[in-house]
Motif scaffolding. Structure first.
Motif, PDB file in Angstrom:
ATOM      1  N   PHE A 278      -2.569  28.472  25.344  1.00 52.80           N
ATOM      2  CA  PHE A 278      -3.360  29.608  25.840  1.00 52.80           C
ATOM      3  C   PHE A 278      -3.862  30.459  24.681  1.00 52.80           C
ATOM      4  CE2 PHE A 278      -3.603  34.054  27.172  1.00 52.80           C
ATOM      5  CZ  PHE A 278      -4.488  33.962  28.246  1.00 52.80           C
ATOM      6  N   ILE A 293      -5.866  27.305  31.485  1.00 50.46           N
ATOM      7  CA  ILE A 293      -5.694  28.694  31.912  1.00 50.46           C
ATOM      8  C   ILE A 293      -6.524  29.626  31.035  1.00 50.46           C
ATOM      9  CG2 ILE A 293      -4.014  30.586  32.065  1.00 50.46           C
ATOM     10  CD1 ILE A 293      -1.914  28.483  32.824  1.00 50.46           C
ATOM     11  N   SER A 294      -6.538  29.357  29.734  1.00 50.89           N
ATOM     12  CA  SER A 294      -7.326  30.186  28.820  1.00 50.89           C
ATOM     13  C   SER A 294      -8.807  30.148  29.182  1.00 50.89           C
ATOM     14  CB  SER A 294      -7.116  29.711  27.388  1.00 50.89           C
ATOM     15  OG  SER A 294      -7.894  30.464  26.479  1.00 50.89           O
ATOM     16  N   LYS A 295      -9.321  28.981  29.527  1.00 51.63           N
ATOM     17  CA  LYS A 295     -10.723  28.841  29.894  1.00 51.63           C
ATOM     18  C   LYS A 295     -11.018  29.477  31.257  1.00 51.63           C
ATOM     19  CE  LYS A 295     -11.395  24.472  27.386  1.00 51.63           C
ATOM     20  NZ  LYS A 295     -11.683  23.011  27.547  1.00 51.63           N
ATOM     21  N   VAL A 297      -9.575  32.084  32.795  1.00 55.86           N
ATOM     22  CA  VAL A 297      -9.349  33.515  32.999  1.00 55.86           C
ATOM     23  C   VAL A 297     -10.658  34.256  33.283  1.00 55.86           C
ATOM     24  CG1 VAL A 297      -8.672  35.635  31.808  1.00 55.86           C
ATOM     25  CG2 VAL A 297      -7.197  33.619  31.684  1.00 55.86           C
ATOM     26  N   LYS A 298     -11.713  33.947  32.547  1.00 52.61           N
ATOM     27  CA  LYS A 298     -12.966  34.701  32.710  1.00 52.61           C
ATOM     28  C   LYS A 298     -13.687  34.359  34.006  1.00 52.61           C
ATOM     29  CE  LYS A 298     -15.573  31.450  29.801  1.00 52.61           C
ATOM     30  NZ  LYS A 298     -16.404  31.326  28.582  1.00 52.61           N
ATOM     31  N   PHE A 300     -11.995  34.114  36.955  1.00 49.38           N
ATOM     32  CA  PHE A 300     -11.035  34.360  38.028  1.00 49.38           C
ATOM     33  C   PHE A 300     -11.694  34.966  39.270  1.00 49.38           C
ATOM     34  CE2 PHE A 300      -7.919  37.202  40.104  1.00 49.38           C
ATOM     35  CZ  PHE A 300      -7.070  36.224  40.597  1.00 49.38           C
ATOM     36  N   LEU A 307      -8.210  28.825  38.084  1.00 52.39           N
ATOM     37  CA  LEU A 307      -7.073  29.399  37.364  1.00 52.39           C
ATOM     38  C   LEU A 307      -5.754  29.077  38.048  1.00 52.39           C
ATOM     39  CD1 LEU A 307      -5.868  31.258  35.162  1.00 52.39           C
ATOM     40  CD2 LEU A 307      -6.312  33.192  36.688  1.00 52.39           C
ATOM     41  N   TRP A 308      -5.737  29.110  39.381  1.00 57.83           N
ATOM     42  CA  TRP A 308      -4.485  28.940  40.103  1.00 57.83           C
ATOM     43  C   TRP A 308      -3.909  27.532  39.962  1.00 57.83           C
ATOM     44  CZ3 TRP A 308      -1.562  32.724  41.177  1.00 57.83           C
ATOM     45  CH2 TRP A 308      -2.077  33.955  41.586  1.00 57.83           C
ATOM     46  N   LEU A 311      -1.930  27.213  36.714  1.00 55.62           N
ATOM     47  CA  LEU A 311      -0.908  28.252  36.715  1.00 55.62           C
ATOM     48  C   LEU A 311       0.232  27.893  37.661  1.00 55.62           C
ATOM     49  CD1 LEU A 311      -0.304  31.008  35.447  1.00 55.62           C
ATOM     50  CD2 LEU A 311      -1.398  32.069  37.430  1.00 55.62           C
TER      51      LEU A 311
END
Length: 338
Positions: A278, A293-295, A297-298, A300, A307-308, A311
């Motif tokens: 991340f 997840i890092s990609k 986040v923006k 969401f 994202l889910w 995660l």
């Protein structure tokens, strides 16, 4: 006159419970080793069984990742991503979520901007996380057990030197070391043909080098107690070589602490791998849950499913490993009343 009581042997027996030698419970424990008794306790723990099933699911996904992707007809390689994306609409998928219904060709949907198949990356990310965590746990455990054995059994100057190194490594913050070493290693090998593999082994090395100290301390403490026991003293009096005493006499009695250490180390490394990816210093090439997840986040607010998915994978795997580790620790503790 009441019958004498016996110490607890099974979870259902307590110090206050008289044991009838002819009862089924007494017969059930006759001739059973401590590990068999612990396994019986573990099998009666419903939470532990559920966690073991969840972990087995992730292991199956990791082992059979290529075949699973082939079965669903998905792949981590995307050809002509523009045909799957709304270029004028911010690069969002033309089919499937978030703006359309379920897409059977891409069961988990596709990623914005890149059109990568989310299911393929989820499966490969599971494989990456478990592979790195398992290998790092293996190397760290071997190193920790070896150093702990030698420090506890030999004592004297050897114990002082090895304990100094344990304390020295404990003073180095893991995150600081990872932030420093991982980019250096990645930069050193970024032109190699096998860069992805080298990057993974570099991360395994960083995790193992800064993850063995807890195991070493635990094993050292156990060995300091065991080396004064009669069976060890008898082996030394008989002139057994040190290697035989360590491997044949001490190691079988260290199975419980080693299992506990491994069960607690594995989820920590899974979380560490995802966290470093991340931050962009772990696995930056190839599939990784942390990288996804890092990609995501923006996106969401527009595309929460993106994202889910990774995660939930991280949370389920780490939570199951932690709960199973706690259950193993309780099952191996003879003082625990289950």
């Amino acid at each position: 006159m009441s019958q004498p009581t016996a110490p607890e042997t099974l979870g259902s027996l307590t110090d206050e419970t008289p044991i009838d030698p002819n009862s089924k419970k007494a017969k059930a424990i006759t001739g059973r080793s401590p590990m068999q008794i612990a396994l019986g306790r573990l099998m009666r723990d419903k939470i532990a069984v559920v966690c073991a099933i969840v972990i087995l699911f992730f292991i199956i996904v990791a082992v059979f990742a290529p075949w699973i992707n082939k079965f669903f007809g998905v792949d981590t390689e995307t050809v002509f991503p523009s045909q799957y994306l709304d270029i004028l609409g911010g690069g969002m998928p033309l089919e499937g979520p978030p703006n359309n219904g379920f897409d059977p060709d891409h069961p988990f949907g596709i990623a914005p901007q890149t059109a990568d198949d989310n299911l393929a990356y989820w499966v490969e990310g599971c494989r990456t996380s478990l592979t790195i965590a398992a290998l790092a746990t293996l190397f760290a455990s071997v190193l920790g057990v070896t150093i702990g054995l030698l420090a506890g059994f030999l004592g004297g100057i050897v114990d002082k030197v090895l304990s100094f190194f344990i304390d020295l490594f404990l003073t180095v913050p893991f995150l600081l070391a990872a932030l420093t070493l991982a980019p250096i290693l990645n930069e050193r090998f970024n032109t190699a043909d096998s860069y992805v593999t080298i990057q993974k082994f570099s991360l395994i090395g960083v995790l193992a080098v800064f993850g063995w100290m807890g195991t070493a301390r635990l094993i050292r403490g156990e060995v300091l107690s065991l080396r004064e026991r009669e069976f060890v003293q008898a082996a030394r009096v008989l002139g057994m070589p040190t290697s035989r005493v360590l491997l044949k006499e001490l190691m079988p009695n260290l199975a419980a602490p080693i299992i506990i250490s491994v069960s607690l180390m594995l989820p920590a490394f899974v979380a560490a791998e995802a966290g470093l990816a991340f931050l962009g210093i772990g696995v930056t090439s190839g599939a990784s849950w942390g990288q996804t997840i890092s990609k995501a986040v923006k996106y969401f607010e527009q595309y929460p499913l993106y994202l889910w998915e990774p995660l939930i994978g991280v949370v389920l795997l780490v939570l199951s490993l932690n709960l199973l580790g706690d259950a193993i620790r309780d099952a191996l503790d003879p003082k625990t009343r289950r």
